[in-house]
Design an enzyme around this catalytic site. Structure first.
Site, PDB file in Angstrom:
ATOM      1  N   GLY A   3     -11.695 -16.696   2.636  1.00 57.16           N
ATOM      2  CA  GLY A   3     -11.454 -15.270   2.681  1.00 57.16           C
ATOM      3  C   GLY A   3     -12.113 -14.614   3.874  1.00 57.16           C
ATOM      4  O   GLY A   3     -12.486 -15.271   4.852  1.00 57.16           O
ATOM      5  N   ASP A   4     -12.283 -13.296   3.798  1.00 58.64           N
ATOM      6  CA  ASP A   4     -12.878 -12.542   4.902  1.00 58.64           C
ATOM      7  C   ASP A   4     -14.323 -12.971   5.164  1.00 58.64           C
ATOM      8  O   ASP A   4     -14.791 -12.947   6.308  1.00 58.64           O
ATOM      9  CB  ASP A   4     -12.836 -11.047   4.590  1.00 58.64           C
ATOM     10  CG  ASP A   4     -11.422 -10.483   4.650  1.00 58.64           C
ATOM     11  OD1 ASP A   4     -10.558 -11.139   5.270  1.00 58.64           O
ATOM     12  OD2 ASP A   4     -11.177  -9.415   4.078  1.00 58.64           O
ATOM     13  N   GLY A   5     -15.042 -13.375   4.103  1.00 61.80           N
ATOM     14  CA  GLY A   5     -16.417 -13.839   4.278  1.00 61.80           C
ATOM     15  C   GLY A   5     -16.493 -15.102   5.108  1.00 61.80           C
ATOM     16  O   GLY A   5     -17.383 -15.253   5.957  1.00 61.80           O
ATOM     17  N   ASP A  55     -17.812  -5.593   6.685  1.00 59.66           N
ATOM     18  CA  ASP A  55     -16.808  -6.644   6.440  1.00 59.66           C
ATOM     19  C   ASP A  55     -17.087  -7.408   5.156  1.00 59.66           C
ATOM     20  O   ASP A  55     -16.935  -8.627   5.091  1.00 59.66           O
ATOM     21  CB  ASP A  55     -16.745  -7.619   7.614  1.00 59.66           C
ATOM     22  CG  ASP A  55     -16.188  -6.977   8.874  1.00 59.66           C
ATOM     23  OD1 ASP A  55     -15.808  -5.794   8.819  1.00 59.66           O
ATOM     24  OD2 ASP A  55     -16.151  -7.649   9.914  1.00 59.66           O
TER      25      ASP A  55
END
Length: 519
Positions: free
Chosen positions: A171-173, A475
Site C-alpha cells: 500500500g501507500d506505506g 502520507d
C-alpha cells in the site's frame, strides 16, 4: 488469422476473430508487450483443406488492451502463414522495434510487503505480476520484507544502479518506505545533507513502480487512475515515466519525512492517530476513527506562513485537472528552471514574499496531488498537479459541525469543495506552520497548560479534554512535531506511470472505428 498485420505511423494494425465478428485496432509499438514464435495446435491448424497438407508458421503478439476506467489488460493475437521466411521476418522486425524502446526496464528490484492490507501482496505478485514480467523478459530480484523499514534499509546497502527501477508491492506505506530509501540513498551518494531544509536535492532518476496490494492505494489511484495490479504491472513493462513532486518536511533543521500526497493537521491527523490504536479492526478503523473525530470537532490555533507558487500556470480553483502529458506541469517546470538559473535558488527563496495567516483551524491540508480514491473520485484538491513544483494548501477554519459536514460531503460529489467562506486554498512552493502552544514556549510550561486547558474546555464543555496540539498525517504516517517547515521539490522522483489518461474509452473507440474505415 492469416498473416496481414500492417504498420501505420509507428503503430501495428492487429486483427482478431471474436464471436465471428472481426475486430480491428491500432496498437502503438510502445504498447506491445512481446512477440513469440507460436506452434499452432490441432484446432488452429484445421482451418481449411489446403492448410492440412501444408505446414503453417505462426507468431503471437502480446499487447496492451485498454478497457474502461483506465484498466489495462494483456491481450494477444496470433498471425500465421505458409511462408516460414516471411514469418521470421515479421518476428525479427517486431523484436527489433521492441529493442528500440529504451525506456523499458530489463532488470527490476522488487519489494513485497506480505503483511499489508489483506496480506495478499505475495499472492498478487506471484499470480498476477510475475507471469507478465516473465512474458516481457524482465529479470527481477525479489525481497520479501520482514519488518518495518526493511526495504528502506536495504536500499542503502544494495547496488541500486544496476536496476532500471524499483517495484513495491503493497500500500501507500510500502511506497513511502521505498521512496524514502531511494531518495535518501541518492542524496547520500551525492553528498547532500537532508537535514538542511534549504538544500537543493538531487533528482532521483530510478523509477518506482507501485503494485497496489494495501488497504489504501491513494498514490497509485491518483497517478494511474485505478488501483489494479495488472494495470500497474503493464505500465511498468511498457516503461512509462511520470515525474512526481516531493515535499520535504523539517523541524528545527532536522529532516523528518518526505511527502508525495497528503500532509494533514487537525482532522486528518487526529483520524490517523486514533486509528493507529485500532489496527486490529483492519481497514474499518478509518471509518470508526473518522466518525469519532468528526464528533469531537477539535480545532487548533496556529500560524501559517507560505510562499506563493508564482511559477505555476494553474490555480487550485480552475478546472484544468492533471492528465497525461499535462502542459501545466511541463510549463511550470520550465519556468521554475528559468527562475533558478536567473537568480539562483538561495537568492530566490530569500527574496520571495512570505504571507502569514493566523487563526483557529479544523484542518490544515497540503497536497502534492489530487489524493483521489474510490470514495473520493475528485480527491482533496481536484486541480492539483503531479509535477508542477507546487502544493495546494487547504485551510479549513473553525466552523459548525454542520458546515464542516457540508465541506466533507463535497469530496464525494461534483460541487466545488472550496466554495465556503471558512475554506481557503493557496498554491504554494513552501510553507511553515507553528502551533499556538509552540509560540507560547517562552512562558512557563505549567501556566501554558492551565491557560490552554481552560480555554479548550470552555469551547468544548462536553468532552473536558486538554488536547492542545494535533498530529501531522504525512502520507499515512504520524509526525509528532506540530511545528514544521515544508518545501516542494519539483519532479524529485519518477514513477512507472503516465498520469491519468483523458477519455481513455472514447479514444479506444475512435481508434477502432478508424481502423475499420481504413479496411
Amino acid at each position: 488469422m492469416p498473416l496481414h498485420p500492417a504498420f501505420l505511423d509507428g503503430q501495428l494494425l492487429v486483427s482478431s476473430m471474436l464471436d465471428l465478428e472481426q475486430e480491428n485496432c491500432f496498437v502503438p509499438i510502445s504498447e506491445i508487450i512481446s512477440v513469440e514464435e507460436t506452434e499452432l495446435n490441432k484446432k488452429q491448424r484445421n482451418i481449411g483443406k489446403w492448410q492440412k497438407m501444408t505446414k503453417l508458421h505462426a507468431f503471437t503478439v502480446y499487447y496492451v488492451k485498454k478497457a474502461r476506467n483506465h484498466r489495462w489488460r494483456c491481450s494477444d493475437v496470433t498471425f500465421w502463414c505458409v511462408d516460414e521466411h516471411l514469418c521470421n521476418q515479421w518476428i525479427q522486425a517486431l523484436k527489433e522495434l521492441l529493442e528500440m524502446q529504451k525506456s523499458r526496464p530489463k532488470q527490476l528490484l522488487v519489494y513485497i510487503n506480505p503483511y499489508g492490507g489483506k496480506r495478499q501482496g505475495k499472492r498478487i505478485y506471484e499470480q498476477k505480476v510475475a507471469p507478465l514480467f516473465s512474458l516481457a523478459s524482465i529479470s527481477t530480484d525479489v525481497v520479501i520484507t520482514e519488518h518495518a523499514n526493511h526495504a528502506k534499509d536495504n536500499l542503502f546497502e544494495v547496488n541500486i544502479y544496476k536496476y532500471d527501477g524499483v517495484v513495491c508491492v503493497g500500500g501507500d506505506g510500502m511506497f513511502s518506505e521505498v521512496m524514502h530509501g531511494l531518495i535518501g540513498r541518492i542524496q547520500k551518494d551525492s553528498g547532500i545533507d537532508q537535514n538542511n531544509p534549504k538544500a537543493s536535492l538531487v533528482q532521483c532518476n530510478i523509477r518506482i513502480g507501485i503494485i497496489p496490494a494495501g488497504s489504501t492505494d491513494c498514490i497509485c489511484y491518483s497517478t494511474v487512475g485505478i488501483s489494479d495490479p495488472v494495470t500497474s504491472a503493464l505500465h511498468i513493462i511498457v516503461g512509462d515515466c511520470q515525474p512526481l513532486d516531493v515535499s520535504s518536511v523539517h523541524h528545527n533543521n532536522m529532516f523528518l519525512k518526505y511527502s508525495v500526497s497528503l500532509l494533514g493537521y487537525g482532522f486528518y491527523g487526529d483520524i490517523l492517530k486514533d486509528s493507529e490504536k485500532k489496527r486490529w479492526m483492519g481497514p474499518m478503523r478509518y471509518d470508526y476513527s473518522g466518525f469519532k473525530t468528526f464528533l469531537s470537532h477539535h480545532y487548533y490555533e496556529g500560524t501559517i506562513a507560505y510562499q506563493p507558487a508564482k511559477h505555476t500556470l494553474g490555480s487550485p480553483r480552475d478546472k484544468d485537472s492533471c492528465r497525461t502529458g499535462c502542459y501545466i506541469c511541463k510549463k511550470s517546470e520550465q519556468q521554475l528552471a528559468e527562475q533558478h538559473k536567473d537568480c539562483g535558488l538561495k537568492h530566490e527563496e530569500g527574496e520571495e514574499e512570505w504571507k502569514v495567516i493566523k487563526g483557529k483551524f479544523l484542518a490544515i491540508n497540503a497536497v502534492n496531488m489530487s489524493c483521489a480514491c474510490p470514495r473520493s473520485p475528485k480527491g482533496l484538491s481536484p486541480a492539483a498537479h503531479l509535477a508542477d513544483g507546487s502544493a495546494d494548501l487547504i485551510l479549513v477554519r473553525k466552523c459548525s459541525r454542520f458546515d464542516f459536514l457540508r465541506y466533507l460531503v463535497r469530496h464525494t460529489n461534483q460541487d466545488d469543495q472550496f466554495d465556503f467562506p471558512f475554506v481557503d486554498v493557496y498554491r504554494v512552493k513552501s510553507f511553515q506552520f507553528t502551533s499556538k502552544l509552540s509560540e507560547d514556549n517562552e512562558s512557563n510550561v505549567m501556566d501554558i497548560g492551565k491557560k490552554r486547558f481552560g480555554q479548550f474546555c470552555r469551547d468544548h464543555p462536553a468532552c473536558c479534554c486538554n488536547i492542545v496540539n494535533s498530529t501531522w498525517n504525512c502520507d499515512g504516517e504520524t509526525l509528532d512535531s506540530s511545528a514544521i517547515e515544508v518545501r516542494v521539490h519539483c519532479q524529485l522522483m519518477k514513477l512507472f506511470a503516465r498520469g491519468i489518461e483523458e477519455n481513455c474509452k472514447d479514444e479506444a473507440a475512435y481508434s477502432q472505428n478508424s481502423a475499420e474505415q481504413l479496411l
